[in-house]
Structures are given as C-alpha cells and as structure tokens.
Design an enzyme around this catalytic site. Structure first.
Site, mmCIF file in Angstrom:
data_model
loop_
_atom_site.group_PDB
_atom_site.id
_atom_site.type_symbol
_atom_site.label_atom_id
_atom_site.label_comp_id
_atom_site.label_asym_id
_atom_site.label_seq_id
_atom_site.Cartn_x
_atom_site.Cartn_y
_atom_site.Cartn_z
ATOM 1 C CD GLN A 191 -2.789 1.414 2.313
ATOM 2 O OE1 GLN A 191 -2.267 1.871 3.314
ATOM 3 N NE2 GLN A 191 -4.075 1.136 2.249
ATOM 4 C CB CYS A 242 -4.103 7.592 6.128
ATOM 5 S SG CYS A 242 -3.280 8.023 7.672
ATOM 6 C CE LYS A 283 -8.820 0.338 5.164
ATOM 7 N NZ LYS A 283 -8.480 1.238 6.258
ATOM 8 C CG HIS A 319 -12.752 3.084 7.986
ATOM 9 N ND1 HIS A 319 -12.104 2.209 8.826
ATOM 10 C CD2 HIS A 319 -13.371 3.982 8.792
ATOM 11 C CE1 HIS A 319 -12.324 2.575 10.089
ATOM 12 N NE2 HIS A 319 -13.096 3.646 10.083
ATOM 13 C CG ASN A 371 -11.649 -1.167 7.464
ATOM 14 O OD1 ASN A 371 -11.098 -0.076 7.441
ATOM 15 N ND2 ASN A 371 -11.346 -2.066 8.368
ATOM 16 C CG ASP A 393 -16.842 0.263 14.474
ATOM 17 O OD1 ASP A 393 -15.682 0.644 14.696
ATOM 18 O OD2 ASP A 393 -17.828 1.010 14.555
ATOM 19 N N GLY A 450 -8.963 -4.581 11.216
ATOM 20 C CA GLY A 450 -7.759 -3.864 11.634
ATOM 21 C C GLY A 450 -7.513 -4.005 13.117
ATOM 22 N NE ARG A 451 -9.755 0.929 15.350
ATOM 23 C CZ ARG A 451 -10.671 1.797 15.763
ATOM 24 N NH1 ARG A 451 -10.393 2.602 16.775
ATOM 25 N NH2 ARG A 451 -11.844 1.883 15.184
#
Length: 330
Positions: free
Chosen positions: A73, A103, A142, A172, A205, A207, A229-230
C-alpha cells in the site's frame, strides 16, 4: 462464488488484514496469516520515501512467500511521484498494489495525501489512473465515506475509480472528520455494493470485532468480504473465530494461555529475526498488553516484559506467565 481481484482467487468471503502503520509489519502479518487472514497488506508506504530511497520506506517493501497474496500500500500527494513509487514497489513482487485514500491522521491528510484526496476527486481519479498504468499488477483502493458529513462522496468515487481500472475497493465506514471515533456506518457501503454499475469486489471495514457482528453485517450489508484492523492487534485468532462462526454458527473456544504465549513468542521471534535483536525487542513492547488482555493482575508481568532487553529473560517471563495463568484457568 469466489471473490477475484485480477487473477487472485480469495475464496468465498475473504477476511483481509488492514494495513496499519507501525503494526502490520512482517512479524505481525505472520501470526495473522497463521490464524486465518486471507489477504494482507504492508503498512502504508510514502511515495516520497520510496523515491528518496529512505531506509524506513524501503524496509516496508519486505514481503515473504508465506504471506501471499499480499498487497503493497502506497500513499502520496504528487501524481508523478505516485507513478514512480508504483514502479519501485512493483519490483518488490507483491500480488497487487493498493492506494491509501483513507488515512485520516494529520501529517498525512494535511499534506494532501490519504483521506485528503476525498476533497479533490478529479485529482484522486488522475492519480489512480497513473498508478494503474504504471504496473502490470491489479490495483485496489482503500478509502472512507468522505471528508466529513457534508461530503460523503464515496458513491461517486467508487464508480469513477472503477472506470479507470481498479480491481477492488475497501471502504472504511467513517468520514475523515470522524477519525476512529463514533460508530462506523456501513449503509453507504451497502448502497455501493448494490449499484448495478459496480462490478468490482467491495470490502467493508470498520468496527468488525466479533464473530456475530461479522456474520450479521455480512448478511445486512452484502459486501464481498471484510477488512479487519484494530480487532486483530494482539488477537490474530479473530480470523479463525469468524470463519468458524460462519460455517458452524457456533463460537470457537478462545485461545488458551499456552496459545496466547505461543503466538506472542512467535511474534517476538519473527520481530528479532526481521529487525535485529535491539529493535525487534523494543518494538515488540507495544504488543504485550494486547496479547494478554483481560488477565487479572497482569501489570507486574507487563512491566517486566517492557523493561528487559535480554531475550532469554523475555522467554523466561513468558514461561512464568504460562505457569501462573495456566493454573488459574485450569
């Protein structure tokens, strides 16, 4: 039906590991792959850094055979530099190229890169076209819903980026203004997926942190796959747990203490192997509390783990944790 990105077959409903700065390096990717991630991405890499041959940017190009399929990426604000960076990254031999238009952090977005491009879709389209033309690999993107609540323009973004040749889009479910706060809203993602003009895979993407949520949202929003992700930080088992729930409708047993220690140890070993002992040990410190989240009175061990530089001592502390908590859990 299998999900395809170019000639990459990702199976029926792929789970992707999100590119996360200072997290998604090869050691972390190794454990996520082991526990079921179908496709992964490098941390995002600055196009300027690649062109300048900056050591940190170059190191992020490291990919390994066991990680495939994997995407590199990149992000940037200058179209010509993005084209050059794409050529450099293509030589590293990934399976696809991904562009970061999502981002939200200040030093990226305020320099005209990342989510900032959501304020200038014409430029975003031109940049994407340049990247697509600079590589033989499939290009994916993304992004987010928009810059803020008044400019949720991802519906238009999806159509226009598909028109210039991207092969998949991950969205996202937040705006740039939301950063990572509030709840992700996937309703617009569903609208894009339902748009008859859209032929490329759409990944959701934001949650996804439990097997039930993944199963419910899979039905509710109709996406082709999900990017996590997280929720995978310190918990790479999320991938296999979601897959197990999809196929059985039941929860898989959570990892045992021994499994947690094994994953943490593997992560540490790979970190030392890739970054050298000093940096490998130091950068692993941010992960310990995540691997052992929820254990009572863990602080004492965490303090030991983050204060020693001796590798043998680290293994010894992990052994002590195993002894103490295996007995407690038994």
């Amino acid at each position: 039906m299998s999900v395809q990105i170019g000639n990459i077959d990702l199976g029926e409903f792929p789970l992707l590991l999100a590119p996360m700065e200072d997290v998604s390096d090869p050691p972390f990717r190794y454990v996520c792959k082991k526990y079921g991630a179908d496709m992964m991405y490098t941390e995002f890499i600055s196009s300027e850094g690649l062109i300048r041959d900056a050591a940190k940017s170059r190191q992020k190009l490291d990919i390994f055979e066991y990680e495939r399929p994997i995407g590199i990426q990149i992000f940037g604000s200058n179209i010509e530099h993005m084209r050059e960076a794409t050529e450099i990254a293509t030589q590293a031999g990934p399976d696809l190229m991904d562009i970061n238009y999502g981002c939200p952090v200040k030093n990226v977005a305020c320099r005209g890169a990342g989510a900032s491009l959501l304020q200038d879709i014409d430029k975003m389209v031109a940049m994407t076209k340049a990247v697509v033309e600079a590589t033989h690999l499939p290009v994916t993107v993304k992004t987010r819903l928009g810059w803020d609540d008044n400019t949720k323009n991802v519906y238009e973004v999806a159509e226009r980026l598909q028109d210039v040749g991207i092969k998949a889009l991950t969205i996202h479910g937040r705006t740039r203004a939301q950063m990572y706060k509030g709840e992700a809203d996937w309703t617009l993602i569903r609208e894009i997926k339902r748009n008859p003009r859209i032929q490329i895979p759409i990944f959701g993407n934001g949650d996804i942190d439990s097997p039930e949520k993944a199963a419910n949202w899979r039905l509710e929003y109709g996406v082709d796959g999900m990017m996590i992700g997280r929720a995978a930080i310190g918990y790479p088992w999320i991938f296999r747990e979601i897959k197990h729930f999809f196929t059985t409708g039941e929860h898989r047993e959570p990892p045992t203490i021994a499994e947690r220690i094994d994953a943490c140890k593997t992560h540490l070993e790979k970190s030392i192997e890739w970054k050298g002992p000093k940096t490998g040990v130091f950068e692993m410190r941010r992960h310990y509390s995540n691997y052992f989240k929820g254990l009572d009175h863990f602080k004492e061990y965490r303090m030991k783990l983050v204060s020693t530089e001796n590798i043998d001592e680290l293994y010894d502390i992990l052994w002590q944790i195993n002894e103490k908590y295996s007995v407690q859990m038994a």
